[in-house]
Design a protein around this motif. Structure first.
Motif, PDB file in Angstrom:
ATOM      1  N   GLY A 146       0.809  -1.220   0.000  1.00 47.84           N
ATOM      2  CA  GLY A 146       0.000   0.000   0.000  1.00 47.84           C
ATOM      3  C   GLY A 146       0.835   1.259   0.000  1.00 47.84           C
ATOM      4  O   GLY A 146       0.459   2.277  -0.571  1.00 47.84           O
ATOM      5  N   ASP A 188       1.303   3.234   2.383  1.00 44.53           N
ATOM      6  CA  ASP A 188       0.854   4.201   3.382  1.00 44.53           C
ATOM      7  C   ASP A 188       1.388   3.893   4.777  1.00 44.53           C
ATOM      8  O   ASP A 188       1.034   4.574   5.741  1.00 44.53           O
ATOM      9  CB  ASP A 188      -0.673   4.271   3.410  1.00 44.53           C
ATOM     10  CG  ASP A 188      -1.321   2.892   3.441  1.00 44.53           C
ATOM     11  OD1 ASP A 188      -0.617   1.890   3.220  1.00 44.53           O
ATOM     12  OD2 ASP A 188      -2.534   2.821   3.692  1.00 44.53           O
ATOM     13  N   GLU A 189       2.229   2.852   4.877  1.00 43.92           N
ATOM     14  CA  GLU A 189       2.818   2.512   6.170  1.00 43.92           C
ATOM     15  C   GLU A 189       4.069   3.324   6.486  1.00 43.92           C
ATOM     16  O   GLU A 189       4.539   3.349   7.629  1.00 43.92           O
ATOM     17  CB  GLU A 189       3.156   1.017   6.220  1.00 43.92           C
ATOM     18  CG  GLU A 189       4.411   0.606   5.484  1.00 43.92           C
ATOM     19  CD  GLU A 189       4.247   0.511   3.960  1.00 43.92           C
ATOM     20  OE1 GLU A 189       5.222   0.150   3.279  1.00 43.92           O
ATOM     21  OE2 GLU A 189       3.133   0.794   3.478  1.00 43.92           O
ATOM     22  N   SER A 196      -5.699   6.544   5.639  1.00 43.81           N
ATOM     23  CA  SER A 196      -5.722   6.599   4.178  1.00 43.81           C
ATOM     24  C   SER A 196      -6.644   5.516   3.630  1.00 43.81           C
ATOM     25  O   SER A 196      -7.130   4.659   4.376  1.00 43.81           O
ATOM     26  CB  SER A 196      -4.309   6.405   3.619  1.00 43.81           C
ATOM     27  OG  SER A 196      -3.806   5.125   3.995  1.00 43.81           O
ATOM     28  N   GLU A 197      -6.867   5.571   2.333  1.00 46.91           N
ATOM     29  CA  GLU A 197      -7.571   4.520   1.619  1.00 46.91           C
ATOM     30  C   GLU A 197      -6.619   3.947   0.586  1.00 46.91           C
ATOM     31  O   GLU A 197      -6.023   4.692  -0.202  1.00 46.91           O
ATOM     32  CB  GLU A 197      -8.833   5.056   0.938  1.00 46.91           C
ATOM     33  CG  GLU A 197      -9.957   5.393   1.905  1.00 46.91           C
ATOM     34  CD  GLU A 197     -11.264   5.683   1.202  1.00 46.91           C
ATOM     35  OE1 GLU A 197     -11.429   5.209   0.051  1.00 46.91           O
ATOM     36  OE2 GLU A 197     -12.114   6.374   1.780  1.00 46.91           O
ATOM     37  N   ALA A 198      -6.456   2.644   0.605  1.00 49.67           N
ATOM     38  CA  ALA A 198      -5.518   2.000  -0.323  1.00 49.67           C
ATOM     39  C   ALA A 198      -6.008   0.590  -0.626  1.00 49.67           C
ATOM     40  O   ALA A 198      -6.887   0.050   0.063  1.00 49.67           O
ATOM     41  CB  ALA A 198      -4.112   1.972   0.269  1.00 49.67           C
ATOM     42  N   LYS A 199      -5.422  -0.019  -1.651  1.00 46.97           N
ATOM     43  CA  LYS A 199      -5.783  -1.376  -2.037  1.00 46.97           C
ATOM     44  C   LYS A 199      -4.637  -2.303  -1.691  1.00 46.97           C
ATOM     45  O   LYS A 199      -3.496  -2.090  -2.106  1.00 46.97           O
ATOM     46  CB  LYS A 199      -6.080  -1.445  -3.536  1.00 46.97           C
ATOM     47  CG  LYS A 199      -6.579  -2.807  -3.994  1.00 46.97           C
ATOM     48  CD  LYS A 199      -6.957  -2.787  -5.463  1.00 46.97           C
ATOM     49  CE  LYS A 199      -7.500  -4.148  -5.897  1.00 46.97           C
ATOM     50  NZ  LYS A 199      -7.898  -4.148  -7.316  1.00 46.97           N
ATOM     51  N   GLY A 200      -4.951  -3.330  -0.914  1.00 47.64           N
ATOM     52  CA  GLY A 200      -3.949  -4.308  -0.522  1.00 47.64           C
ATOM     53  C   GLY A 200      -4.316  -5.693  -1.014  1.00 47.64           C
ATOM     54  O   GLY A 200      -5.103  -5.859  -1.959  1.00 47.64           O
ATOM     55  N   PRO A 218      -9.648  -3.070  -1.528  1.00 50.45           N
ATOM     56  CA  PRO A 218      -9.615  -1.681  -1.053  1.00 50.45           C
ATOM     57  C   PRO A 218     -10.129  -1.569   0.373  1.00 50.45           C
ATOM     58  O   PRO A 218     -11.057  -2.269   0.764  1.00 50.45           O
ATOM     59  CB  PRO A 218     -10.522  -0.947  -2.045  1.00 50.45           C
ATOM     60  CG  PRO A 218     -11.417  -2.003  -2.599  1.00 50.45           C
ATOM     61  CD  PRO A 218     -10.622  -3.266  -2.612  1.00 50.45           C
ATOM     62  N   ARG A 262      -7.679   2.539   5.989  1.00 48.14           N
ATOM     63  CA  ARG A 262      -6.612   2.047   6.858  1.00 48.14           C
ATOM     64  C   ARG A 262      -6.195   3.112   7.864  1.00 48.14           C
ATOM     65  O   ARG A 262      -6.082   4.285   7.522  1.00 48.14           O
ATOM     66  CB  ARG A 262      -5.383   1.672   6.029  1.00 48.14           C
ATOM     67  CG  ARG A 262      -5.661   0.661   4.945  1.00 48.14           C
ATOM     68  CD  ARG A 262      -4.522   0.638   3.956  1.00 48.14           C
ATOM     69  NE  ARG A 262      -4.554  -0.550   3.136  1.00 48.14           N
ATOM     70  CZ  ARG A 262      -3.474  -1.192   2.707  1.00 48.14           C
ATOM     71  NH1 ARG A 262      -2.282  -0.720   3.004  1.00 48.14           N
ATOM     72  NH2 ARG A 262      -3.586  -2.269   1.977  1.00 48.14           N
ATOM     73  N   THR A 312     -13.755  -1.213   2.403  1.00 44.38           N
ATOM     74  CA  THR A 312     -14.503  -0.135   1.752  1.00 44.38           C
ATOM     75  C   THR A 312     -15.890  -0.616   1.344  1.00 44.38           C
ATOM     76  O   THR A 312     -16.868   0.136   1.409  1.00 44.38           O
ATOM     77  CB  THR A 312     -13.736   0.374   0.517  1.00 44.38           C
ATOM     78  OG1 THR A 312     -12.429   0.795   0.919  1.00 44.38           O
ATOM     79  CG2 THR A 312     -14.449   1.546  -0.126  1.00 44.38           C
TER      80      THR A 312
END
Length: 210
Positions: free
Chosen positions: A124, A126-127, A138-142, A146, A149, A171
């Motif tokens: 992602g 965002d870590e 945040s919003e992310a796809k892992g 989606p 997070r 989501t």
């Protein structure tokens, strides 16, 4: 002129709306406008409230975990990783979260709903902020799709950062809850419109008698 006479003739042939019909349409229009405004405001507030509520729930779980000495101890060298995975999964299932991932300073997962992904890097991007000591949302796809997070840094007993914990909310789950609230609003509007229409009809009837 001949054209003016024809227009006047057409106007005379057009029957005017009855008083009862006019009043009913007027009241129904006002009710429809009020319901539309209320519906728009409700949906906006409901969507925001749903998101904030789920976000607050995830934060509460996350802050409880980051404050637990057991997790910091298990992440340190020699800790019981199997017990950590079992405990985190139990917390995740009880709170209906998409995932809870405990990671080290290299972003390597030490817990995950899918055990086969333990030992691999968190996905992602965002870590990074959390691994530098700052909480991030945040919003992310892992790997699980989606999600919303929230990631917080994890410190040991000496207040030295040893990793981070990420909590994810699907989501799709957020959208499902929002959709359920929308259906409630639609039924409420339909009921309000029905009651308003009957009220407008009887009001017009009463005014006509007066």
């Amino acid at each position: 002129s001949l054209q003016s006479k024809e227009k006047l003739s057409v106007l005379k042939q057009t029957p005017p709306l009855k008083l009862r019909t006019t009043i009913t349409l007027l009241v129904c229009s006002v009710i429809a406008l009020v319901l539309f405004v209320v519906h728009s405001v409700y949906l906006t507030q409901s969507t925001e409230q749903t998101r904030f509520s789920l976000e607050d729930k995830a934060k509460a779980v996350l802050h409880t975990l980051t404050a637990a000495p057991f997790i910091a101890s298990a992440l340190s060298n020699g800790g019981d990783k199997a017990a950590l995975q079992d405990y985190i999964e139990q917390v995740r299932q009880q709170n209906e979260l998409l995932f809870i991932v405990v990671m080290d300073m290299q972003g390597i997962r030490h817990t995950h709903p899918d055990p086969s992904l333990i030992g691999k890097h968190f996905i992602g991007g965002d870590e990074v902020k959390a691994l530098h000591g700052q909480e991030s949302i945040s919003e992310a796809k892992g790997t699980l799709g989606p999600s919303l997070r929230i990631i917080s840094p994890l410190f040991d007993a000496r207040h030295q950062q040893i990793g981070a914990i990420a909590v994810g909310i699907s989501t799709e789950k957020i959208q499902e809850i929002i959709a359920a609230n929308r259906w409630f609003a639609y039924w409420a509007i339909a009921f309000g419109g029905l009651v308003g229409s009957f009220g407008a009809f009887f009001l017009a009837k009463k005014i006509k008698k007066i």
